[in-house]
Design an enzyme around this catalytic site. Structure first.
Site, PDB file in Angstrom:
ATOM      1  N   LYS A 181      -9.365   3.129  -2.063  1.00  0.00           N
ATOM      2  CA  LYS A 181      -9.620   2.567  -0.739  1.00  0.00           C
ATOM      3  C   LYS A 181     -10.932   3.098  -0.183  1.00  0.00           C
ATOM      4  O   LYS A 181     -11.146   4.313  -0.090  1.00  0.00           O
ATOM      5  CB  LYS A 181      -8.458   2.916   0.193  1.00  0.00           C
ATOM      6  CG  LYS A 181      -8.506   2.231   1.553  1.00  0.00           C
ATOM      7  CD  LYS A 181      -7.229   2.554   2.326  1.00  0.00           C
ATOM      8  CE  LYS A 181      -7.150   1.807   3.653  1.00  0.00           C
ATOM      9  NZ  LYS A 181      -5.903   2.113   4.385  1.00  0.00           N
ATOM     10  N   CYS A 206      -5.606  -2.740   2.984  1.00  0.00           N
ATOM     11  CA  CYS A 206      -5.314  -2.633   4.411  1.00  0.00           C
ATOM     12  C   CYS A 206      -6.561  -2.664   5.315  1.00  0.00           C
ATOM     13  O   CYS A 206      -7.145  -3.721   5.531  1.00  0.00           O
ATOM     14  CB  CYS A 206      -4.479  -1.384   4.656  1.00  0.00           C
ATOM     15  SG  CYS A 206      -3.498  -1.441   6.178  1.00  0.00           S
ATOM     16  N   GLU A 227       0.825  -1.218   0.000  1.00  0.00           N
ATOM     17  CA  GLU A 227       0.000   0.000   0.000  1.00  0.00           C
ATOM     18  C   GLU A 227       0.857   1.264   0.000  1.00  0.00           C
ATOM     19  O   GLU A 227       1.914   1.316   0.636  1.00  0.00           O
ATOM     20  CB  GLU A 227      -0.889  -0.009   1.246  1.00  0.00           C
ATOM     21  CG  GLU A 227      -1.768   1.225   1.418  1.00  0.00           C
ATOM     22  CD  GLU A 227      -2.504   1.253   2.750  1.00  0.00           C
ATOM     23  OE1 GLU A 227      -3.485   2.007   2.844  1.00  0.00           O
ATOM     24  OE2 GLU A 227      -2.101   0.536   3.685  1.00  0.00           O
TER      25      GLU A 227
END
Length: 258
Positions: A110, A144, A41
């Site tokens: 995200k 994540c 990431e």
């Protein structure tokens, strides 16, 4: 399918240095002859979020250009982690995926922003799902903090994905939770989870790798240590069909109740 996971020490606020490092390690990965390379990431900027105005990749143009060229030149698929991007005055944590012919086949922002790392103060949350194919294999990707939301993962995986790619900067202080969550996401979705974490010291946290490849029954096929490098393993995608045939959790769902 052979997958190569790349974990390295991301240098916060130094995108050119990180780009050079990624290219160097991806070149090393070619010796393993992988079908897919996976990156962590925010590998371009790290969590230097206060500097995004100066260092975010405008429309992802630089990242898309050279990653596409690499994929095409070496005939290898890239699940290229995520990078900090700027689009129409807003900043995003954006993941790109490229087919082996260099074509950009997936863009994912995200969805769940992590307040403890101030993402919600600087970044805009994504609004779209992530679906693509690596060859003939259906896959999805998250970033994540997304793995803490099983309802989001289930929504993605219920559309047929057999692989779930995860790119992360997950701190060492919560690394045991990382392992548990990834194994749970694999078991409940009867899918392979291929998860790449970074290593090294960030602005506020220490990151110790432990990237994982987890099988559809929750078995760990690969776990890395805390060093930089390339970590490769082969997966048998046919195991997904076998697992889903034994316990048909997708068929037995009661979505009208939840």
């Amino acid at each position: 399918m052979k997958v190569s996971l790349i974990q390295f020490d991301v240098k916060d606020g130094q995108p050119q240095l990180n780009k050079n490092k990624v290219l160097e390690i991806m070149q090393q990965a070619l010796s393993d002859q992988p079908d897919v390379i996976i990156l962590p990431e925010l590998w371009n900027t790290g969590y230097a979020l206060e500097q995004l105005e100066e260092i975010a990749d405008e429309n992802g143009e630089d990242s898309i250009s050279w990653l596409s060229q690499f994929a095409c030149e070496h005939q290898i698929a890239l699940v290229a982690g995520s990078v900090a991007t700027k689009r129409q005055g807003k900043f995003y944590n954006t993941a790109y995926t490229f087919a082996a012919d260099g074509k950009l086949i997936n863009t994912y922002d995200k969805v769940h922003l992590f307040g403890l790392m101030a993402e919600d103060e600087f970044l805009t949350a994504g609004l779209k799902e992530s679906h693509f194919h690596i060859g003939s294999v259906s896959a999805s990707q998250v970033i994540c903090y997304d793995i803490r939301f099983p309802e989001w993962i289930r929504k993605l995986m219920s559309q047929g994905a057999e692989l779930l790619f995860v790119s992360a900067q997950w701190p060492a202080s919560r690394i045991e939770q990382w392992k548990i969550l990834l194994q749970a996401r694999a078991v409940e979705n009867q899918a392979f989870v291929i998860a790449v974490n970074r290593v090294g010291h960030g602005l506020k946290d220490y990151f110790n790798g432990h990237s994982l490849v987890v099988g559809p029954l929750g078995n760990i096929l690969l776990e890395t240590d805390d060093s930089e490098g390339v970590f490769s393993t082969e997966i048998d995608v046919g195991q997904v069909k076998a697992a889903r045939g034994q316990i048909p959790v997708f068929t037995d769902r009661r979505p009208e109740l939840y």
